[in-house]
Design a protein around this motif. Structure first.
Motif, PDB file in Angstrom:
ATOM      1  N   ALA A   1      56.154  36.843  37.914  1.00  0.00           N
ATOM      2  CA  ALA A   1      56.141  37.866  38.282  1.00  0.00           C
ATOM      3  C   ALA A   1      55.214  38.506  37.234  1.00  0.00           C
ATOM      4  O   ALA A   1      53.720  38.848  37.628  1.00  0.00           O
ATOM      5  N   ARG A   2      54.255  38.278  35.683  1.00  0.00           N
ATOM      6  CA  ARG A   2      53.735  38.386  34.766  1.00  0.00           C
ATOM      7  C   ARG A   2      52.941  37.825  35.158  1.00  0.00           C
ATOM      8  O   ARG A   2      51.431  38.658  35.370  1.00  0.00           O
ATOM      9  N   VAL A   3      51.899  37.111  35.674  1.00  0.00           N
ATOM     10  CA  VAL A   3      50.847  35.860  36.365  1.00  0.00           C
ATOM     11  C   VAL A   3      50.698  36.756  37.861  1.00  0.00           C
ATOM     12  O   VAL A   3      49.225  36.888  37.991  1.00  0.00           O
ATOM     13  N   LEU A   4      51.549  37.420  38.167  1.00  0.00           N
ATOM     14  CA  LEU A   4      51.221  38.048  39.852  1.00  0.00           C
ATOM     15  C   LEU A   4      50.671  38.686  39.402  1.00  0.00           C
ATOM     16  O   LEU A   4      49.747  39.820  40.200  1.00  0.00           O
ATOM     17  N   CYS A   5      51.166  39.697  38.227  1.00  0.00           N
ATOM     18  CA  CYS A   5      51.108  41.029  37.815  1.00  0.00           C
ATOM     19  C   CYS A   5      48.809  41.079  37.321  1.00  0.00           C
ATOM     20  O   CYS A   5      48.091  41.174  37.561  1.00  0.00           O
ATOM     21  N   THR A   6      48.677  40.064  36.624  1.00  0.00           N
ATOM     22  CA  THR A   6      47.515  39.880  35.923  1.00  0.00           C
ATOM     23  C   THR A   6      47.117  39.221  37.515  1.00  0.00           C
ATOM     24  O   THR A   6      45.688  39.829  37.514  1.00  0.00           O
ATOM     25  N   VAL A   7      46.905  38.474  38.525  1.00  0.00           N
ATOM     26  CA  VAL A   7      46.418  38.491  39.830  1.00  0.00           C
ATOM     27  C   VAL A   7      45.991  39.941  40.375  1.00  0.00           C
ATOM     28  O   VAL A   7      44.872  40.238  41.201  1.00  0.00           O
ATOM     29  N   ALA A   8      46.742  40.567  40.180  1.00  0.00           N
ATOM     30  CA  ALA A   8      46.743  42.185  41.389  1.00  0.00           C
ATOM     31  C   ALA A   8      45.399  43.076  40.347  1.00  0.00           C
ATOM     32  O   ALA A   8      44.328  43.882  40.818  1.00  0.00           O
ATOM     33  N   GLN A   9      45.709  42.536  39.085  1.00  0.00           N
ATOM     34  CA  GLN A   9      44.896  43.538  37.812  1.00  0.00           C
ATOM     35  C   GLN A   9      43.531  42.878  38.537  1.00  0.00           C
ATOM     36  O   GLN A   9      42.515  43.780  38.157  1.00  0.00           O
ATOM     37  N   LEU A  10      43.594  41.984  37.979  1.00  0.00           N
ATOM     38  CA  LEU A  10      42.034  41.097  38.296  1.00  0.00           C
ATOM     39  C   LEU A  10      41.511  41.536  40.007  1.00  0.00           C
ATOM     40  O   LEU A  10      40.148  41.931  39.805  1.00  0.00           O
ATOM     41  N   PHE A  11      42.229  41.413  41.125  1.00  0.00           N
ATOM     42  CA  PHE A  11      41.599  42.562  41.990  1.00  0.00           C
ATOM     43  C   PHE A  11      41.417  43.562  42.208  1.00  0.00           C
ATOM     44  O   PHE A  11      40.360  43.771  42.751  1.00  0.00           O
ATOM     45  N   TRP A  12      42.564  44.082  40.881  1.00  0.00           N
ATOM     46  CA  TRP A  12      41.710  45.885  40.758  1.00  0.00           C
ATOM     47  C   TRP A  12      40.804  45.712  40.065  1.00  0.00           C
ATOM     48  O   TRP A  12      39.864  46.591  40.492  1.00  0.00           O
ATOM     49  N   THR A  13      40.148  45.264  39.003  1.00  0.00           N
ATOM     50  CA  THR A  13      38.904  44.842  38.319  1.00  0.00           C
ATOM     51  C   THR A  13      37.627  44.845  39.440  1.00  0.00           C
ATOM     52  O   THR A  13      36.650  45.732  39.234  1.00  0.00           O
ATOM     53  N   GLU A  14      38.059  44.156  40.577  1.00  0.00           N
ATOM     54  CA  GLU A  14      36.776  43.662  41.439  1.00  0.00           C
ATOM     55  C   GLU A  14      36.704  45.469  42.415  1.00  0.00           C
ATOM     56  O   GLU A  14      36.359  44.765  43.378  1.00  0.00           O
ATOM     57  N   GLY A  15      37.999  45.512  42.474  1.00  0.00           N
ATOM     58  CA  GLY A  15      37.703  47.101  43.404  1.00  0.00           C
ATOM     59  C   GLY A  15      38.281  46.747  45.336  1.00  0.00           C
ATOM     60  O   GLY A  15      38.172  47.642  46.040  1.00  0.00           O
ATOM     61  N   LYS A  16      38.989  45.287  44.968  1.00  0.00           N
ATOM     62  CA  LYS A  16      39.533  44.981  46.187  1.00  0.00           C
ATOM     63  C   LYS A  16      40.841  45.427  46.171  1.00  0.00           C
ATOM     64  O   LYS A  16      42.392  44.616  45.730  1.00  0.00           O
ATOM     65  N   TYR A  17      41.359  46.910  46.519  1.00  0.00           N
ATOM     66  CA  TYR A  17      42.594  47.321  46.227  1.00  0.00           C
ATOM     67  C   TYR A  17      43.346  47.076  47.916  1.00  0.00           C
ATOM     68  O   TYR A  17      45.052  47.488  46.362  1.00  0.00           O
ATOM     69  N   GLU A  18      43.450  46.949  48.560  1.00  0.00           N
ATOM     70  CA  GLU A  18      44.760  46.616  49.149  1.00  0.00           C
ATOM     71  C   GLU A  18      45.382  44.534  48.888  1.00  0.00           C
ATOM     72  O   GLU A  18      45.678  44.406  48.769  1.00  0.00           O
ATOM     73  N   LYS A  19      44.416  44.618  48.497  1.00  0.00           N
ATOM     74  CA  LYS A  19      44.951  42.308  47.960  1.00  0.00           C
ATOM     75  C   LYS A  19      45.713  43.100  46.444  1.00  0.00           C
ATOM     76  O   LYS A  19      46.434  42.115  46.798  1.00  0.00           O
ATOM     77  N   ALA A  20      45.168  43.618  45.819  1.00  0.00           N
ATOM     78  CA  ALA A  20      45.508  44.280  44.461  1.00  0.00           C
ATOM     79  C   ALA A  20      47.184  44.965  45.093  1.00  0.00           C
ATOM     80  O   ALA A  20      48.723  44.393  44.019  1.00  0.00           O
ATOM     81  N   ARG A  21      47.393  45.381  45.852  1.00  0.00           N
ATOM     82  CA  ARG A  21      48.200  46.752  46.424  1.00  0.00           C
ATOM     83  C   ARG A  21      49.633  45.133  46.793  1.00  0.00           C
ATOM     84  O   ARG A  21      50.839  45.265  46.393  1.00  0.00           O
ATOM     85  N   HIS A  22      48.806  44.356  47.306  1.00  0.00           N
ATOM     86  CA  HIS A  22      50.478  43.191  47.848  1.00  0.00           C
ATOM     87  C   HIS A  22      50.450  42.597  47.500  1.00  0.00           C
ATOM     88  O   HIS A  22      52.045  42.017  46.997  1.00  0.00           O
ATOM     89  N   TRP A  23      49.225  42.181  46.118  1.00  0.00           N
ATOM     90  CA  TRP A  23      50.045  41.300  44.949  1.00  0.00           C
ATOM     91  C   TRP A  23      51.610  42.036  43.963  1.00  0.00           C
ATOM     92  O   TRP A  23      51.963  41.322  43.540  1.00  0.00           O
ATOM     93  N   PHE A  24      50.927  43.492  43.616  1.00  0.00           N
ATOM     94  CA  PHE A  24      51.437  43.997  42.873  1.00  0.00           C
ATOM     95  C   PHE A  24      53.001  43.568  43.915  1.00  0.00           C
ATOM     96  O   PHE A  24      54.281  43.773  43.318  1.00  0.00           O
ATOM     97  N   ASP A  25      53.358  44.055  45.508  1.00  0.00           N
ATOM     98  CA  ASP A  25      54.332  44.000  46.113  1.00  0.00           C
ATOM     99  C   ASP A  25      55.735  42.033  45.795  1.00  0.00           C
ATOM    100  O   ASP A  25      56.619  42.684  45.381  1.00  0.00           O
ATOM    101  N   ARG A  26      54.258  41.400  45.959  1.00  0.00           N
ATOM    102  CA  ARG A  26      54.905  40.437  45.196  1.00  0.00           C
ATOM    103  C   ARG A  26      55.555  39.818  44.127  1.00  0.00           C
ATOM    104  O   ARG A  26      56.515  39.460  43.959  1.00  0.00           O
ATOM    105  N   MET A  27      55.265  40.653  43.482  1.00  0.00           N
ATOM    106  CA  MET A  27      55.531  40.554  42.095  1.00  0.00           C
ATOM    107  C   MET A  27      56.847  41.491  42.056  1.00  0.00           C
ATOM    108  O   MET A  27      57.301  40.991  40.907  1.00  0.00           O
ATOM    109  N   CYS A  28      56.870  42.441  42.468  1.00  0.00           N
ATOM    110  CA  CYS A  28      58.331  43.277  41.852  1.00  0.00           C
ATOM    111  C   CYS A  28      59.178  42.277  42.983  1.00  0.00           C
ATOM    112  O   CYS A  28      60.886  42.405  42.574  1.00  0.00           O
TER     113      CYS A  28
END
Length: 943
Positions: free
Chosen positions: A838-865
């Motif tokens: 879950a911590r790795v998935l959260c970090t990947v979501a933060q990577l997409f967040w910093t790159e401006g890919k918000y839908e992908k970030a939201r998808h990875w946050f959902d996978r994290m939970c």
């Protein structure tokens, strides 16, 4: 004598020479040996291996691949074929043959499976003739002798074969035969056209009409037809342009409509011809085979020849007049009026004994009265057909008429459950009871009628009372006994299905009666019964059948009242699907039956507390403590109840009493926490010291002491407090060397005092005491990061990953330790090594967040939970992401995150625990949303 000597002078020349003889060797001549001299002397018998090798070499030399071409110096195939075949060669060949056999055995299963699949595919694409006619060949077994005798004789093909063979022989030998003059003249006149008319074709005026006035000129016939066709088109176009009635001919779109007609390819036409020939053979070979006629008619329908299809199926009706399928197919291929005629003929041919024909005839009628008339006529022939009676009753709109029809139906078919039940449903309650009693007499083995009687009694009762349930229980017991006497024994699973069905149809009391009467069937052992019944209750609960599940648990608890686990299941069921009164009654029964179960007492008290009845909850805890003297859980629950309801002095007294009567680790820790939160640090420190005398190896007590000595230091200087806390933590590391929290607190204390060297030394000792611990490695790396040593920071992370290669904590930290260009590759490695932590998935979501890919970030946050539903920091990261409106976040999304955390009981996380233990949270002032908001505000997104 001389003559004979002269005749035998050279006789030795025909004799065989002695072995190893060389001519002239005695005179000093140098002899030589040729192959013809040796012959077979060097080898007494043929060597099969040598001959095989020579044959193989010969075959290879004769091949076209040129593998023994001397011009290719790298071609070494068959290089030693001509050498001698010795024993070593034979042994080598034997070994290789064994290896080949072994390898062939290993691949046999796959090869046979592949060959079988290929064969099945080939048979599906190109089936054999015998496979295509397998069903027809099986059907030949039912033919009678008269049918065999009526088969037509096959044509004589010997003449045809003889002519073909003669023609082939003539072509091969060049022979020719004389043709008679009659054959030549016939061939000449075959394609000949007559240009002159006969005398009777011409009249006196030389016109081209016959005596009857019929035109015989083909040219004039074509011109007349074209004129009529053009006239019709012009007339239709004129009517349309003048606003007349619509015509069936569209002069403009006529050719377009012709081009839109479906066309068939050459392959389809060929397939239709083949199928037509095969089906023609089938129906000629066995004219009484109904499926053959149906298939032939449907083939013509597919080919677009409806007239031919109707003709074929009509012939089928003539040959198979007793087959209802042929008649129904004939009716389908015709229009409504013709279909009625066909079905009338079918009823005559079948003597009115086909239910399908009658139903089809009723379907063809357009008004209900005609349908009724057809069905009434059908009942004259098939009075015992349940299907026809049902159709007739369904057409009736008047309930009284429907009851009359059903009365006649049950009189004609007294063994039909469906008709009896239908009559009972349409009758008034009193009449329905009589109907069901008559049905039980007519069908004594029907359990459905008994269940219908119970449901009728339940529905006619004014209210659901215990008396009604008792009446239903007695009726169901009588039903089970009666069915057993008649031999209609149902299994327990069948009765269970009936109970579930009855409850889903709205009769819970009947379902409960069924459970009480049949639950014990087929289960003998007590332990087996308990397990099986609990599983049945779980299955009923999953299907939403609360009454059935409650009845099963009630029956089970009556036999096993001392099982706390069954009481827990029943309580959970009432909490989820029942009401509060039933829940409180069940809890009272539970604590009375199992007074030593602390969990049941605590659930009872919590239920009263949630309902707002604090005095009742207090009384429950008092009763619980009397039944369970020295219970840690009950003592702490009582103290918590008083504390959270403002009775802090009572809570302090309860904790003091618990320290004396219980004295467990948890009691000492809760007592110290209570005093600390109330601002009495000295009292808390005193309690901690007393607790450490009993439990010197409890890390939480040592950590609280280190915290309290900094607050209550003797000297007002900060250095004295740090020194005292350092001494406490030093003792803690010796008393609790396996506690990671103690080592981290000691390290952070030294780092806060500005002694990073001592912090590193403590973490090194911690790694020696606790090898392969990811938390210690992460803390050591973060110490270097905070000290401004990025190289040492990455080195320690790398060392930690070597010892803990699957640590999601270290992999998540190492991703942001990399440069931006290599973070994606690092994240891929992290996902592979950590198994979607879950911590790795959260970090990947933060990577997409910093790159401006918000839908992908939201998808990875959902996978994290979904990967770790109880990790609270993950929910806080997602909440922080949704707080930004440009990411598409809104209030509904944030509320959904908080609800998800509350539902999954998120309870751990590095930042979450620090916030969750704050005084505001402990006092109950903060909700889950406030805690997540506070955690989100403390999280920092790395760039």
């Amino acid at each position: 004598m001389a003559a004979s000597h002269q005749a035998n002078k050279h006789a030795f020349l025909s004799m065989a020479p002695p072995p190893n003889y060389v001519a002239g060797l005695g005179r000093g001549a140098s002899g030589f040996t040729t192959r013809s001299d040796i012959g077979p002397a060097r080898q007494t018998g043929p060597d099969p291996s040598s001959s095989k090798r020579e044959e193989g070499a010969k075959d290879d030399e004769e091949g076209e691949d040129g593998q023994y071409d001397d011009r290719d110096p790298e071609n070494e195939t068959g290089l030693f074929v001509g050498g001698p075949y010795e024993q070593d060669d034979e042994e080598a060949d034997r070994i290789w043959d064994a290896v080949n056999v072994k390898m062939d055995e290993r691949r046999r299963a796959k090869r046979e499976a592949r060959e079988k699949a290929e064969l099945e595919k080939l048979r599906a694409e190109r089936p054999k003739i015998q496979a295509q006619f397998a069903d027809l060949k099986r059907g030949l077994g039912g033919m009678t002798e008269s049918e065999w005798e009526s088969l037509p004789e096959a044509g004589n093909l010997t003449g045809k074969k003889r002519k073909k063979s003669e023609k082939r022989e003539a072509r091969e030998t060049g022979r020719s035969y004389a043709v008679s003059d009659s054959i030549l003249l016939g061939a000449r006149d075959q394609n000949m056209s007559e240009n002159a008319l006969s005398q009777d074709q011409m009249d006196t005026e030389g016109s081209t009409s016959s005596k009857q006035g019929i035109m015989t000129s083909l040219t004039e016939i074509g011109e007349a037809r074209n004129k009529i066709f053009s006239h019709n088109l012009d007339q239709a176009g004129t009517a349309t342009s003048l606003g007349g009635s619509a015509s069936t001919i569209d002069p403009k779109g006529y050719l377009t409509s012709l081009s839109s007609l479906p066309t068939q390819s050459t392959a389809e036409i060929g397939d239709i011809k083949k199928a037509r020939s095969l089906l023609d053979s089938v129906i000629k070979t066995n004219p009484s085979h109904a499926p053959g006629w149906i298939a032939a008619a449907r083939l013509e329908e597919v080919a677009g020849k409806m007239a031919v299809a109707r003709k074929v199926i009509a012939q089928g009706c003539d040959h198979c007049p007793k087959s209802e399928d042929v008649w129904l197919e004939n009716a389908r291929l015709n229009n409504r009026d013709n279909a009625k005629v066909v079905l009338a003929q079918a009823t005559q041919a079948l003597k009115g004994q086909s239910v399908k024909v009658w139903l089809k005839a009723a379907e063809l009628e357009t008004d209900p009265q005609s349908k009724k008339r057809v069905l009434m006529k059908s009942l004259e022939f098939l009075r015992e057909s349940v299907t026809l009676w049902k159709e007739l009753v369904n057409l009736e709109t008047d309930p009284a008429e429907a009851r009359t029809l059903l009365s006649g139906a049950v009189g004609a078919i007294p063994s039909s459950e469906a008709l009896w039940l239908a009559l009972a449903r349409l009758s008034p309650p009193t009449e329905a009871q009589k109907v069901l009693n008559q049905a039980r007499k007519s069908i004594p083995t029907s359990h459905t009628i008994w269940i219908a009687a119970l449901r009728l009694w339940e529905q006619t009762s004014e209210e659901a009372t215990d008396a009604t349930q008792t009446r239903l229980d007695g009726m169901m017991s009588k039903a089970v006994q009666s069915l057993n006497q008649k031999g209609a024994v149902l299994s327990r699973d069948q009765w269970m299905e009936e109970a579930l069905r009855v409850e889903q149809e709205g009769s819970p009391m009947t379902a409960e009666a069924i459970i009480k009467a049949t639950l014990a069937l087929g289960v003998e052992d007590d332990e087996d019964r308990r397990i099986v019944w609990v599983q049945d209750a779980e299955a009923a609960k999953d299907k939403g059948c609360v009454a059935t599940a409650r009845a099963i648990l009630t029956y089970t608890l009556r036999l096993f009242p001392d099982r706390a686990s069954i009481w827990r299941f029943a309580i959970d069921l009432e909490k989820e699907l029942g009401d509060s009164q039933a829940l409180e009654a069940l809890l009272e029964r539970a604590v009375t039956s199992v007074p030593k179960s602390e969990t049941l007492w605590l659930i009872y008290a919590k239920t009263k507390w949630d309902a707002g009845d604090i005095p009742a909850a207090r009384q429950v805890l008092i009763r619980a403590f009397e039944k369970n003297l020295g219970s840690e859980e009950i003592s702490l629950a009582a103290a918590k109840l008083e504390f959270e309801n403002g009775e802090k002095e009572a809570a302090r007294l309860l904790l003091e009493r618990a320290r004396g009567e219980v004295g467990s680790r948890r009691v000492w820790i809760k007592s110290a926490v209570f005093e600390r939160d109330e601002g009495r640090a000295s009292n808390a420190l005193e309690i901690v010291d007393q607790g450490l005398l009993k439990y010197n190896d409890e890390p939480k007590l040592w950590l609280m002491k280190a915290q309290l000595v900094q607050i209550e230091s003797v000297s007002p200087s900060r250095e004295d407090g740090i020194r005292t806390a350092r001494e406490a933590l030093s003792k803690a590391t010796r008393s609790c060397p396996t506690s990671i929290a103690v080592w981290l607190s000691a390290s952070r204390l030294e780092e806060a005092a500005g002694l990073a060297i001592r912090a590193r030394a403590l973490l090194e000792r911690a790694r020696l005491a606790n090898p392969r611990n990811e938390v210690i490695w992460l803390e050591a790396a973060r110490v270097e990061d905070r000290s401004g040593s990025p190289q040492e920071y990455r080195r320690l992370l790398s060392r930690g990953l070597q010892e803990c290669p699957s640590s999601g904590l270290l992999w998540a930290e190492s991703i942001f330790a990399e440069p931006r260009s290599t973070r994606k590759g690092r994240s891929v490695d992290a996902l592979k090594k950590s198994g979607d932590d879950a911590r790795v998935l959260c970090t990947v979501a933060q990577l997409f967040w910093t790159e401006g890919k918000y839908e992908k970030a939201r998808h990875w946050f959902d996978r994290m939970c979904k990967a770790d539903p109880k990790w609270s920091d993950g929910y806080a990261w997602w909440y922080k992401f949704e707080m930004v409106e440009e990411h598409g976040g809104n209030e509904a999304g944030r509320e959904a995150i908080v609800e998800m955390a509350r539902k999954n009981e998120a309870r751990y996380g590095e930042v979450f625990q620090a916030v969750n233990k704050s005084p505001e949270r402990i006092s109950g002032k903060w909700t889950m949303r406030q805690v997540i908001e506070e955690v989100a505000s403390r999280l920092v997104l790395k760039k």
